[in-house]
Structures are given as structure tokens and as C-alpha cells.
Design an enzyme around this catalytic site. Structure first.
Site, PDB file in Angstrom:
ATOM      1  N   ASP A  30      -8.273   5.284  -4.408  1.00  0.00           N
ATOM      2  CA  ASP A  30      -7.550   6.508  -4.799  1.00  0.00           C
ATOM      3  C   ASP A  30      -8.406   7.729  -4.464  1.00  0.00           C
ATOM      4  O   ASP A  30      -9.565   7.600  -4.048  1.00  0.00           O
ATOM      5  CB  ASP A  30      -7.174   6.452  -6.302  1.00  0.00           C
ATOM      6  CG  ASP A  30      -8.388   6.481  -7.238  1.00  0.00           C
ATOM      7  OD1 ASP A  30      -9.257   7.356  -7.069  1.00  0.00           O
ATOM      8  OD2 ASP A  30      -8.455   5.629  -8.158  1.00  0.00           O
ATOM      9  N   TYR A  66       0.823  -1.219   0.000  1.00  0.00           N
ATOM     10  CA  TYR A  66       0.000   0.000   0.000  1.00  0.00           C
ATOM     11  C   TYR A  66       0.859   1.271   0.000  1.00  0.00           C
ATOM     12  O   TYR A  66       0.441   2.292  -0.534  1.00  0.00           O
ATOM     13  CB  TYR A  66      -1.012  -0.026   1.158  1.00  0.00           C
ATOM     14  CG  TYR A  66      -2.102  -1.040   0.879  1.00  0.00           C
ATOM     15  CD1 TYR A  66      -3.106  -0.757  -0.046  1.00  0.00           C
ATOM     16  CD2 TYR A  66      -2.089  -2.295   1.465  1.00  0.00           C
ATOM     17  CE1 TYR A  66      -4.080  -1.698  -0.355  1.00  0.00           C
ATOM     18  CE2 TYR A  66      -3.061  -3.240   1.158  1.00  0.00           C
ATOM     19  CZ  TYR A  66      -4.053  -2.936   0.251  1.00  0.00           C
ATOM     20  OH  TYR A  66      -5.009  -3.879  -0.072  1.00  0.00           O
ATOM     21  N   HIS A  75     -14.345   0.836  -0.087  1.00  0.00           N
ATOM     22  CA  HIS A  75     -13.193  -0.003   0.283  1.00  0.00           C
ATOM     23  C   HIS A  75     -12.065   0.778   0.950  1.00  0.00           C
ATOM     24  O   HIS A  75     -10.941   0.296   1.005  1.00  0.00           O
ATOM     25  CB  HIS A  75     -12.675  -0.749  -0.965  1.00  0.00           C
ATOM     26  CG  HIS A  75     -13.657  -1.760  -1.496  1.00  0.00           C
ATOM     27  ND1 HIS A  75     -13.575  -2.321  -2.741  1.00  0.00           N
ATOM     28  CD2 HIS A  75     -14.760  -2.318  -0.909  1.00  0.00           C
ATOM     29  CE1 HIS A  75     -14.580  -3.181  -2.925  1.00  0.00           C
ATOM     30  NE2 HIS A  75     -15.314  -3.175  -1.832  1.00  0.00           N
ATOM     31  N   ASN A 106     -12.973   2.388  -5.377  1.00  0.00           N
ATOM     32  CA  ASN A 106     -11.560   2.773  -5.494  1.00  0.00           C
ATOM     33  C   ASN A 106     -11.041   3.388  -4.206  1.00  0.00           C
ATOM     34  O   ASN A 106     -11.752   4.107  -3.512  1.00  0.00           O
ATOM     35  CB  ASN A 106     -11.369   3.762  -6.647  1.00  0.00           C
ATOM     36  CG  ASN A 106     -11.741   3.147  -7.976  1.00  0.00           C
ATOM     37  OD1 ASN A 106     -11.881   1.936  -8.074  1.00  0.00           O
ATOM     38  ND2 ASN A 106     -11.895   3.968  -8.994  1.00  0.00           N
ATOM     39  N   ARG A 123       1.367   1.851  -3.594  1.00  0.00           N
ATOM     40  CA  ARG A 123       0.136   2.365  -4.242  1.00  0.00           C
ATOM     41  C   ARG A 123      -0.035   3.857  -3.918  1.00  0.00           C
ATOM     42  O   ARG A 123      -0.393   4.662  -4.750  1.00  0.00           O
ATOM     43  CB  ARG A 123      -1.108   1.624  -3.740  1.00  0.00           C
ATOM     44  CG  ARG A 123      -1.096   0.116  -3.824  1.00  0.00           C
ATOM     45  CD  ARG A 123      -1.546  -0.373  -5.181  1.00  0.00           C
ATOM     46  NE  ARG A 123      -0.480  -0.345  -6.157  1.00  0.00           N
ATOM     47  CZ  ARG A 123       0.578  -1.174  -6.166  1.00  0.00           C
ATOM     48  NH1 ARG A 123       0.726  -2.099  -5.249  1.00  0.00           N
ATOM     49  NH2 ARG A 123       1.512  -1.075  -7.098  1.00  0.00           N
TER      50      ARG A 123
HETATM   51  P1  OAD Z   1     -11.720  -4.885 -11.755  1.00  0.00           P
HETATM   52  O1  OAD Z   1     -10.284  -4.878 -12.129  1.00  0.00           O
HETATM   53  O2  OAD Z   1     -12.321  -6.150 -11.283  1.00  0.00           O
HETATM   54  O3  OAD Z   1     -12.576  -4.420 -13.014  1.00  0.00           O
HETATM   55  C1  OAD Z   1     -12.173  -3.300 -13.765  1.00  0.00           C
HETATM   56  C2  OAD Z   1     -13.198  -3.020 -14.836  1.00  0.00           C
HETATM   57  O4  OAD Z   1     -12.784  -1.851 -15.512  1.00  0.00           O
HETATM   58  C3  OAD Z   1     -13.319  -4.137 -15.897  1.00  0.00           C
HETATM   59  O5  OAD Z   1     -14.693  -4.406 -16.147  1.00  0.00           O
HETATM   60  C4  OAD Z   1     -12.641  -3.526 -17.117  1.00  0.00           C
HETATM   61  O6  OAD Z   1     -13.218  -3.970 -18.342  1.00  0.00           O
HETATM   62  C5  OAD Z   1     -12.916  -2.053 -16.904  1.00  0.00           C
HETATM   63  N1  OAD Z   1     -11.985  -1.123 -17.556  1.00  0.00           N
HETATM   64  C6  OAD Z   1     -10.705  -1.298 -17.915  1.00  0.00           C
HETATM   65  N2  OAD Z   1     -10.209  -0.191 -18.482  1.00  0.00           N
HETATM   66  C7  OAD Z   1     -11.214   0.715 -18.492  1.00  0.00           C
HETATM   67  C8  OAD Z   1     -11.351   2.063 -18.938  1.00  0.00           C
HETATM   68  N3  OAD Z   1     -10.350   2.731 -19.483  1.00  0.00           N
HETATM   69  N4  OAD Z   1     -12.541   2.672 -18.770  1.00  0.00           N
HETATM   70  C9  OAD Z   1     -13.587   2.021 -18.181  1.00  0.00           C
HETATM   71  N5  OAD Z   1     -13.520   0.764 -17.755  1.00  0.00           N
HETATM   72  C10 OAD Z   1     -12.353   0.113 -17.895  1.00  0.00           C
HETATM   73  O7  OAD Z   1     -11.924  -3.693 -10.711  1.00  0.00           O
HETATM   74  P2  OAD Z   1     -13.111  -3.447  -9.685  1.00  0.00           P
HETATM   75  O8  OAD Z   1     -14.397  -3.987 -10.197  1.00  0.00           O
HETATM   76  O9  OAD Z   1     -13.060  -2.027  -9.281  1.00  0.00           O
HETATM   77  O10 OAD Z   1     -10.922  -4.501  -3.708  1.00  0.00           O
HETATM   78  O11 OAD Z   1     -12.618  -4.341  -8.466  1.00  0.00           O
HETATM   79  C11 OAD Z   1     -13.367  -4.368  -7.294  1.00  0.00           C
HETATM   80  C12 OAD Z   1     -12.505  -4.620  -6.101  1.00  0.00           C
HETATM   81  O12 OAD Z   1     -11.689  -5.765  -6.331  1.00  0.00           O
HETATM   82  C13 OAD Z   1     -11.499  -3.534  -5.808  1.00  0.00           C
HETATM   83  O13 OAD Z   1     -12.053  -2.471  -5.081  1.00  0.00           O
HETATM   84  C14 OAD Z   1     -10.431  -4.246  -5.039  1.00  0.00           C
HETATM   85  C15 OAD Z   1     -10.340  -5.497  -5.860  1.00  0.00           C
HETATM   86  O14 OAD Z   1      -9.878  -6.632  -5.233  1.00  0.00           O
HETATM   87  C16 OAD Z   1     -10.066  -4.730  -2.695  1.00  0.00           C
HETATM   88  O15 OAD Z   1      -8.860  -4.790  -2.855  1.00  0.00           O
HETATM   89  C17 OAD Z   1     -10.716  -4.915  -1.363  1.00  0.00           C
END
Ligand code: OAD
Length: 228
Positions: free
Chosen positions: A89, A53, A104, A87, A56
Site C-alpha cells: 500500500d 490486485y 514487496h 506492504n 486491492r
Molecule cells: P502477517 O499477516 O503475516 O502479520 C501481520 C502482523 O500484524 C501479525 O504479527 C499481527 O499480530 C500484527 N497485527 C495485527 N493487527 C495489528 C495492529 N493493529 N497493529 C500492529 N500489529 C498488528 O503480515 P506480514 O508479516 O506483513 O507478501 O506478511 C509478510 C508478507 O506475507 C506480505 O508482505 C505478503 C504476505 O504473503 C506477499 O504477498 C509477497
């Protein structure tokens, strides 16, 4: 004023240079999620997690919000907008959004490792091993890890339930309870999903915008602001 709730995930920050989690080359291909993002990982190897972290947080200082963050903030001129983000961030804040729920946690905060409510601002600096919270416990990142409850989920569900429009941006909808939030939307709410890849969200009538966040938000602004 009509209410918009934006449910955002890692994809909204991808064009700012922050790697997503589950895309090809994403964070969880580089790291074992249970080692760096779970409460068991913290118990096993806290120093590794602090380093993860700290890196990050350092990276966050070097990136800037993109047009998707900015357009969401600009929509506040015409709508009552709440951002519910997975997120950690601070790019929504830095783009100017004023109502943000961090499901989160937040990278720029740290907390006691025994009292989740004892939270302190740390900005972009690292947390050192041995550094104490005001209650004398080891300071830890203010992040909700796998294996921990998501304290803001009830508030987030209430906010989603009152929305006229729900915008889902850049989340694979893999992680619960966040992924279930769209289920709280009113039956009459309009729901849009912006993602360059296919994301399945069964059971709701959703307008898909198959674009990256910056382009998708530009298109959506035109749709929403027809009468602005
Ligand atoms: P993911 O990495 O699972 O999903 C990211 C999504 O963003 C995918 O559907 C991609 O297709 C999409 N994507 C990629 N580039 C993009 C762009 N330029 N514009 C729009 N979309 C785009 O991330 P999250 O769903 O946020 O938690 O993940 C959820 C949680 O899993 C996070 O908060 C984190 C992780 O483990 C913890 O660490 C507790």
C-alpha cells in the site's frame, strides 16, 4: 541526527482497514496464497491475479493512513527515518514519510511481465488483461511474488546496519528474506517491536510493546522523544 529504521508489515495498516495476511480471518484464509501471490499462480491464471490486485488497489483508494503511519512520518522532525516496508500500500507515503523502501513492490505501479525494471505508475486504476507494457508484454502488478527475488533486500540490509534504533511494527516475521533484516542491526542498536500478538524474534535483545500500531507508536514516541 540519529537514524531510525522502521520495518513495517501488514499490521501497521490494519487499523486503516486493510486486512493482514496471517491473522485469524486474514487474507490467506480467504485466498490460496500460491494462486494469487506467486509467480506460478501468474503463469497458471494471470486473469485471476489481475482481479485480485485490482481489488486491492481499488480498496487502497478508499482507506487513509492511521496514527501509526503519521507518527512515523512526524519522527522525521527529530530523526533520520527510513521505512522499510513489506506492504504494497502507499499509506506511509500518504502520511508524509519521505524515505521508503518497498520490499514487496507497490500496488499503484505496474510493470512489464518480461522486464522487471520497466515500471509505470498506474494510480488506482485496474490493469486489464491484454493491456500492454511499453515493451509489448502483458502489463502485470509491480508486486514481488513468492518464487521471485526481492531486489531491494541488499539496500534494506545496508540501511538497517546503520540504524541507531530499529522499530518493527505489525509483521509476523514469517516471510524471508524480509524477516531476516533485523539480524543486520548493529549490536548497539535499540530494537523495539510493536504488535498486539506475540511475535518471536530470537537472538536479539528486543523491547516488546504489546499494543496495536497506533497505541504502540504513541508510546514509543514518548520513549524516543524524551530529549526531543
Ligand atoms: P502477517 O499477516 O503475516 O502479520 C501481520 C502482523 O500484524 C501479525 O504479527 C499481527 O499480530 C500484527 N497485527 C495485527 N493487527 C495489528 C495492529 N493493529 N497493529 C500492529 N500489529 C498488528 O503480515 P506480514 O508479516 O506483513 O507478501 O506478511 C509478510 C508478507 O506475507 C506480505 O508482505 C505478503 C504476505 O504473503 C506477499 O504477498 C509477497
Amino acid at each position: 541526527m540519529k537514524k531510525i529504521v522502521a520495518l513495517t508489515g501488514a499490521g501497521v495498516s490494519a487499523e486503516s482497514g486493510i486486512t493482514t495476511f496471517r491473522d485469524s480471518g486474514g487474507m490467506w484464509e480467504q485466498y490460496d496464497v500460491m494462486e494469487v501471490a506467486s509467480i506460478d499462480g501468474w503463469r497458471k491464471n494471470p486473469q485471476l491475479m489481475l482481479r485480485f490486485y485490482n481489488d486491492r488497489r481499488k480498496q487502497l483508494e478508499e482507506v487513509v493512513p492511521n496514527a501509526a503511519h503519521r507518527i512515523l512520518a512526524e519522527l522525521e522532525k527529530d530523526f533520520d527515518v527510513t521505512v522499510v516496508t513489506q506492504n504494497v500500500d502507499n499509506l506511509h507515503e500518504r502520511a508524509g514519510s519521505s524515505k521508503i523502501l518497498h520490499l514487496h513492490g507497490e500496488l499503484t505501479k505496474a510493470r512489464s511481465s518480461i522486464d522487471p525494471d520497466l515500471v509505470v505508475d498506474i494510480g488506482y486504476r485496474p490493469i486489464e488483461w491484454g493491456e500492454k507494457a511499453p515493451d509489448g508484454s502483458q502489463l502485470r502488478p509491480h508486486i514481488v511474488w513468492f518464487g521471485e527475488a526481492v531486489p531491494m533486500i541488499g539496500t534494506a540490509a545496508d540501511v538497517v546496519a546503520t540504524a541507531d534504533t530499529v522499530i518493527i511494527i505489525g509483521t509476523s516475521l514469517n516471510v524471508y528474506p524480509a524477516a531476516g533484516l533485523v539480524g543486520y542491526a548493529d549490536r548497539k542498536a535499540s530494537i523495539y517491536l510493536i504488535d498486539p500478538n506475540e511475535v518471536s524474534c530470537a537472538g536479539r535483545n528486543i523491547t516488546m510493546i504489546r499494543e496495536k500500531a497506533t497505541v504502540g507508536m504513541e508510546k514509543l514516541r514518548e520513549i524516543l522523544c524524551d530529549n526531543c
